[in-house]
Design a protein around this motif. Structure first.
Motif, PDB file in Angstrom:
ATOM      1  N   LEU A 175      52.068   2.631  28.521  1.00 58.72           N
ATOM      2  CA  LEU A 175      52.908   2.719  29.710  1.00 58.72           C
ATOM      3  C   LEU A 175      54.234   3.367  29.345  1.00 58.72           C
ATOM      4  CD1 LEU A 175      52.461  -0.872  31.231  1.00 58.72           C
ATOM      5  CD2 LEU A 175      51.363   1.228  32.047  1.00 58.72           C
ATOM      6  N   PHE A 176      54.814   4.066  30.315  1.00 62.01           N
ATOM      7  CA  PHE A 176      56.174   4.557  30.158  1.00 62.01           C
ATOM      8  C   PHE A 176      57.149   3.413  30.419  1.00 62.01           C
ATOM      9  CE2 PHE A 176      54.304   8.791  31.336  1.00 62.01           C
ATOM     10  CZ  PHE A 176      54.620   9.434  30.151  1.00 62.01           C
ATOM     11  N   THR A 177      58.129   3.265  29.527  1.00 63.42           N
ATOM     12  CA  THR A 177      59.228   2.323  29.743  1.00 63.42           C
ATOM     13  C   THR A 177      60.529   3.064  29.463  1.00 63.42           C
ATOM     14  OG1 THR A 177      59.288   1.524  27.457  1.00 63.42           O
ATOM     15  CG2 THR A 177      57.768   0.395  28.987  1.00 63.42           C
ATOM     16  N   TRP A 178      61.630   2.477  29.907  1.00 65.80           N
ATOM     17  CA  TRP A 178      62.916   3.116  29.642  1.00 65.80           C
ATOM     18  C   TRP A 178      63.182   3.187  28.136  1.00 65.80           C
ATOM     19  CZ3 TRP A 178      64.531   5.992  33.259  1.00 65.80           C
ATOM     20  CH2 TRP A 178      64.413   5.622  34.608  1.00 65.80           C
ATOM     21  N   LEU A 179      62.688   2.201  27.383  1.00 61.97           N
ATOM     22  CA  LEU A 179      62.912   2.192  25.939  1.00 61.97           C
ATOM     23  C   LEU A 179      62.163   3.325  25.257  1.00 61.97           C
ATOM     24  CD1 LEU A 179      63.968   0.949  23.327  1.00 61.97           C
ATOM     25  CD2 LEU A 179      61.974  -0.586  23.330  1.00 61.97           C
ATOM     26  N   ASN A 180      60.849   3.416  25.496  1.00 57.71           N
ATOM     27  CA  ASN A 180      60.114   4.455  24.763  1.00 57.71           C
ATOM     28  C   ASN A 180      60.444   5.857  25.263  1.00 57.71           C
ATOM     29  OD1 ASN A 180      58.492   4.645  27.116  1.00 57.71           O
ATOM     30  ND2 ASN A 180      57.033   3.138  26.292  1.00 57.71           N
ATOM     31  N   LEU A 181      60.806   5.988  26.542  1.00 52.65           N
ATOM     32  CA  LEU A 181      61.265   7.293  27.019  1.00 52.65           C
ATOM     33  C   LEU A 181      62.574   7.695  26.346  1.00 52.65           C
ATOM     34  CD1 LEU A 181      60.500   7.306  30.854  1.00 52.65           C
ATOM     35  CD2 LEU A 181      59.530   8.804  29.115  1.00 52.65           C
ATOM     36  N   GLY A 182      63.473   6.725  26.174  1.00 54.40           N
ATOM     37  CA  GLY A 182      64.723   7.005  25.473  1.00 54.40           C
ATOM     38  C   GLY A 182      64.489   7.406  24.030  1.00 54.40           C
ATOM     39  N   LEU A 183      63.528   6.752  23.379  1.00 51.21           N
ATOM     40  CA  LEU A 183      63.205   7.111  21.998  1.00 51.21           C
ATOM     41  C   LEU A 183      62.642   8.530  21.912  1.00 51.21           C
ATOM     42  CD1 LEU A 183      61.603   3.755  20.791  1.00 51.21           C
ATOM     43  CD2 LEU A 183      63.765   4.750  20.007  1.00 51.21           C
ATOM     44  N   VAL A 184      61.798   8.905  22.868  1.00 50.16           N
ATOM     45  CA  VAL A 184      61.247  10.259  22.873  1.00 50.16           C
ATOM     46  C   VAL A 184      62.354  11.293  23.063  1.00 50.16           C
ATOM     47  CG1 VAL A 184      59.820  11.857  24.204  1.00 50.16           C
ATOM     48  CG2 VAL A 184      58.924   9.629  23.586  1.00 50.16           C
ATOM     49  N   LEU A 262      46.592   6.418  45.941  1.00 51.55           N
ATOM     50  CA  LEU A 262      46.406   5.149  45.236  1.00 51.55           C
ATOM     51  C   LEU A 262      47.139   5.160  43.894  1.00 51.55           C
ATOM     52  CD1 LEU A 262      42.630   4.374  45.942  1.00 51.55           C
ATOM     53  CD2 LEU A 262      44.642   3.311  46.992  1.00 51.55           C
ATOM     54  N   ASP A 263      47.124   6.313  43.207  1.00 47.23           N
ATOM     55  CA  ASP A 263      47.849   6.408  41.939  1.00 47.23           C
ATOM     56  C   ASP A 263      49.359   6.340  42.159  1.00 47.23           C
ATOM     57  OD1 ASP A 263      45.633   6.531  40.293  1.00 47.23           O
ATOM     58  OD2 ASP A 263      45.447   8.707  40.475  1.00 47.23           O
ATOM     59  N   VAL A 264      49.837   6.932  43.227  1.00 47.22           N
ATOM     60  CA  VAL A 264      51.264   6.827  43.551  1.00 47.22           C
ATOM     61  C   VAL A 264      51.631   5.373  43.837  1.00 47.22           C
ATOM     62  CG1 VAL A 264      53.060   7.512  45.186  1.00 47.22           C
ATOM     63  CG2 VAL A 264      51.400   9.195  44.399  1.00 47.22           C
ATOM     64  N   SER A 269      54.245   0.260  42.283  1.00 46.23           N
ATOM     65  CA  SER A 269      54.089  -1.171  41.990  1.00 46.23           C
ATOM     66  C   SER A 269      54.450  -1.522  40.555  1.00 46.23           C
ATOM     67  CB  SER A 269      52.654  -1.611  42.273  1.00 46.23           C
ATOM     68  OG  SER A 269      51.750  -0.977  41.371  1.00 46.23           O
ATOM     69  N   GLY A 270      54.875  -0.522  39.763  1.00 53.27           N
ATOM     70  CA  GLY A 270      55.308  -0.798  38.402  1.00 53.27           C
ATOM     71  C   GLY A 270      54.326  -0.425  37.323  1.00 53.27           C
ATOM     72  N   GLN A 271      53.164   0.113  37.674  1.00 53.38           N
ATOM     73  CA  GLN A 271      52.183   0.540  36.671  1.00 53.38           C
ATOM     74  C   GLN A 271      52.505   1.978  36.228  1.00 53.38           C
ATOM     75  OE1 GLN A 271      48.009  -0.372  37.585  1.00 53.38           O
ATOM     76  NE2 GLN A 271      48.711  -1.563  39.351  1.00 53.38           N
ATOM     77  N   THR A 272      53.468   2.098  35.345  1.00 49.15           N
ATOM     78  CA  THR A 272      53.939   3.422  34.919  1.00 49.15           C
ATOM     79  C   THR A 272      53.029   3.965  33.823  1.00 49.15           C
ATOM     80  OG1 THR A 272      55.474   2.270  33.449  1.00 49.15           O
ATOM     81  CG2 THR A 272      56.322   3.000  35.575  1.00 49.15           C
TER      82      THR A 272
END
Length: 742
Positions: A175-184, A262-264, A269-272
């Protein structure tokens, strides 16, 4: 006749019967600077007087006069580039003859096209119709004279590598999170900085900020020039073609759009998710952009918001096509490529489909632009931007996976035509920077691939292999047949997928098709003559970019199509622009003065108007109507359902009775304003609807005889009504059931 002297004038006066009669012209008004006009008596006598004053004393035999200045040379005679114009006429006739008609043959088109190529070769050999590069640009096969030094900042590179490893570990949840996106992003910054070569002439950041503040405080007046007006007009025309009637063209959603909504909803709903495994697997860019647009502008989830996002992505690709045209040619080449690609039926339909397809066009154009600019200028920073574009493209559309092969093709051709050791070292180091940067952006998807390889490769393996359907026949023969069908789509058939094309129509219109074939011929002639690698790269890149369609070995009926070949339209429309620009140059140099320029721009305007009218008819008439008659009218059913819910009923007491090969019942709920719900009820479950109380509404297909007979038995108090659709053959039945009396 020689200029008469003062002595000749005196003789004519003294002996008029013997010498010709000469007259002194009247004196004009003296100029402010004291000069005299040429051709007058003063102009003849004054120099003689000056010479007499400066001459030694003695008898003068005759007066020496200063000759008049020679008249301006006459304008050169008009040299009409008739061979080029004949080649254009034959190419347009060839493309027109291949258009769909009741009796359609390829022989006349092939003969006309061969004749057009013959005239093109003749015009090229006579140096009449040359691509702009041939007549103006330096030969690109020459060795680069200046490249960035081979330097790497190891501390930045080590830091970027460590952050990349940490980012890889942080994506364990897929999943994408703010933490791993920041690390990338941090890893991307340090990796790019390790290879970045600062421009010594560039201003510092503080100086640029100071200049920006000064420009804001004291803005300069905007100078309206002809080029500015032309650019604004071009943008307005292209924006019209891309966004006009965006809510109506195309008119209806299909099941793939229901899956996308459905993917949107999963994103909202938080499933990034990094990669969306449903419906064969889909990349993420579109779903996050739709979710962001829905959140920020509160546009309802539906077909319109899907089309707005994809049309905007397709529109964003056009500036890169302009920059590519400017890079390989000049500004006019870029402008022509921008305009013809902006109005054309092929990219317009792909951008309006509401699917991920235009991401292939966008990242093809941006990746090619930065790569070709880097190879021309010798700047490593352009390779870094190429890596960023490539890395982002992996999250756009599955066809973008072919772009590394396009990059290898360009680098290989460049090195084959490059002789300098220093330049080869530059390419090697710059390619390393490209790989490292793109790998950092690829880390989230790489993590997903290692965890779920079957999900990521499902779409590719089912088309190339026998995972879903066995390959029928020889793989080599199917590949060659697919390649032939794909290459002839420009003038013959774009396939049979009605959702994203007009079946069996050429991918290019009459004007664009004729100019494309001439442009391809010019690129080939240019390469054979000058060994300019850019020309052969443009030619070979077309079939390479069509490989996502050609490699449908298990489903050859899906080839060709406009979407998996979408990246190929970038070099295709560059060739359209190069050929038209070369023809305009031939007219400008062959005809004298403003005549050539006016005729050149007039011809371009006529061709552009012709193409605009044809493409407008293809998109907004032919494509719209054939799509409307092929798709099920879920929007009309959704409107009926919405009216029912907002007046007397509820979303729990309306059903669409399922029937084979009919409407996707999820789309009815979506059009009614209930995304994520499904109004379907199967025939065998009709009995269960009696558990609900209140007014009820059933939507039934007229062919469903079983349901038509059963509903009156279950609800004898109900009645049928036929809903007259705006589309012939799309009527449906409504069965109203009033509330049961106590």
């Amino acid at each position: 006749m020689e200029e008469p002297s003062v002595l000749d004038y005196v003789k004519s006066r003294l002996f008029p019967w013997k010498y010709p009669h000469l007259e002194i012209p009247p004196e004009p008004a003296a100029a402010q600077d004291g000069s005299v006009a040429p051709g007058t008596a003063a102009s003849i006598i004054a120099p003689a007087r000056q010479e007499q004053a400066s001459a030694p004393e003695g008898p003068v035999a005759s007066a020496v006069v200063k000759p008049q200045p020679e008249p301006a040379p006459a304008a050169p005679p008009a040299h009409w580039p008739w061979r080029s114009l004949l080649a254009l006429a034959l190419a347009l006739a060839a493309q027109s003859s291949l258009a769909p008609r009741p009796v359609r043959t390829w022989t006349s088109g092939a003969i006309l096209l061969l004749a057009a190529f013959a005239c093109l070769v003749w015009a090229y050999l006579r140096k009449e119709w040359l691509p702009w590069l041939t007549s103006q640009h330096d030969d690109r096969s020459e060795t680069l004279s200046d490249v960035d030094p081979p330097t790497i900042h190891l501390p930045y590179l080590i830091t970027g590598a460590l952050l990349t490893v940490v980012a890889f570990i942080s994506f364990s949840g897929l999943l994408f999170t703010w933490l791993n996106l920041g690390l990338v992003l941090l890893a991307l910054f340090f990796t790019a900085r390790a290879f970045w070569h600062p421009d010594p002439q560039a201003q510092s950041l503080s100086q640029r900020l100071t200049d920006l503040v000064e420009r804001i405080r004291r803005p300069k007046p905007i100078q309206i020039s002809a080029s500015l007006l032309l650019a604004l007009g071009a943008v307005a025309i292209v924006a019209f073609f891309r966004f006009y009637r965006i809510a109506q063209v195309p008119p209806e959603m299909n099941s793939d759009h229901a899956e996308k909504i459905l993917d949107v909803l999963r994103v909202l709903s938080g499933q990034t998710l990094i990669f969306f495994p449903t419906n064969g697997g889909r990349e993420a860019w579109q779903f996050y952009l739709v979710a962001a647009l829905h959140r920020t502008l509160h546009i309802p989830l539906g077909f319109t918001i899907l089309k707005l996002v994809t049309a905007s992505v397709g529109f964003l690709a056009l500036p890169f096509i302009y920059l590519l045209g400017k890079e390989i040619g000049n500004r006019r080449v870029g402008l022509l490529a921008f305009l013809f690609a902006g109005i054309a039926y092929w990219p317009n339909v792909v951008a309006r489909a509401g699917m991920r397809l235009p991401f292939y066009i966008l990242f093809t154009a941006s990746t090619m632009y930065f790569l070709l600019r880097g190879l021309r200028t010798g700047r490593r920073n352009d390779f870094i931007w190429t890596g960023i574009s490539l890395g982002l493209g992996f999250y756009g559309y599955s066809a973008d996976r072919i772009l590394p092969l396009v990059i290898l093709l360009a680098l290989g051709l460049f090195l084959l035509h490059q002789r300098g050791r220093e330049q080869r070292l530059f390419v090697a180091l710059s390619t390393l920077a490209l790989i490292f940067v793109s790998l950092v952006l690829f880390i989230p998807l790489l993590r997903y691939i290692l965890a779920e390889p079957d999900s990521f490769l499902f779409r590719t393996l089912t088309r190339m292999g026998s995972m879903e359907r066995p390959i029928e026949g020889s793989v080599a023969l199917i590949f060659l047949n697919n390649a032939w069908n794909a290459l002839k789509m420009f003038s013959w058939s774009d396939g049979v997928v009605w959702v994203i094309s007009i079946p069996d129509y050429p991918a290019l219109g009459t004007v664009a098709g004729g100019l494309f074939y001439l442009g391809a011929g010019l690129c080939l002639l240019r390469y054979l003559h000058k060994r300019d690698w850019i020309n052969i790269f443009l030619l070979i890149s077309i079939p390479v970019l069509m490989l996502p369609s050609i490699l449908a070995l298990a489903f050859p009926g899906e080839n060709p199509n406009l979407y998996r070949t979408g990246g190929a339209l970038v070099p295709v429309f560059l060739m359209v622009a190069l050929s038209l620009d070369g023809l305009m140059h031939a007219l400008e140099t062959g005809l004298p003065g403003l005549m050539g320029k006016r005729f050149a721009w007039g011809l371009a305007l006529v061709l552009f108007l012709w193409s605009s009218l044809q493409d407008y008819d293809l998109v907004f008439n032919k494509y719209f109507h054939q799509y409307q008659t092929s798709a099920w009218n879920s929007s009309e059913m959704g409107k009926v359902a919405r009216d029912y819910i907002e007046t007397l009923g509820s979303p729990d007491t309306i059903w669409v009775v399922g029937f084979p090969h009919w409407v996707d019942t999820r789309l009815v709920a979506l059009n009614a304003g209930y995304p994520g719900q499904d109004f379907q009820v199967l025939f065998e479950d009709l009995e269960s609807t009696r558990e609900r109380t209140g007014l009820k509404l059933f939507i039934v297909k007229p062919d469903d005889e079983q349901t038509i007979q059963t509903l009156p038995i279950l609800y004898p108090q109900g009645w049928f009504r036929t809903y007259q659709s705006q589309v012939e053959t799309k009527d449906f039945l409504l069965y109203f059931v009033p509330p049961a009396r106590p």
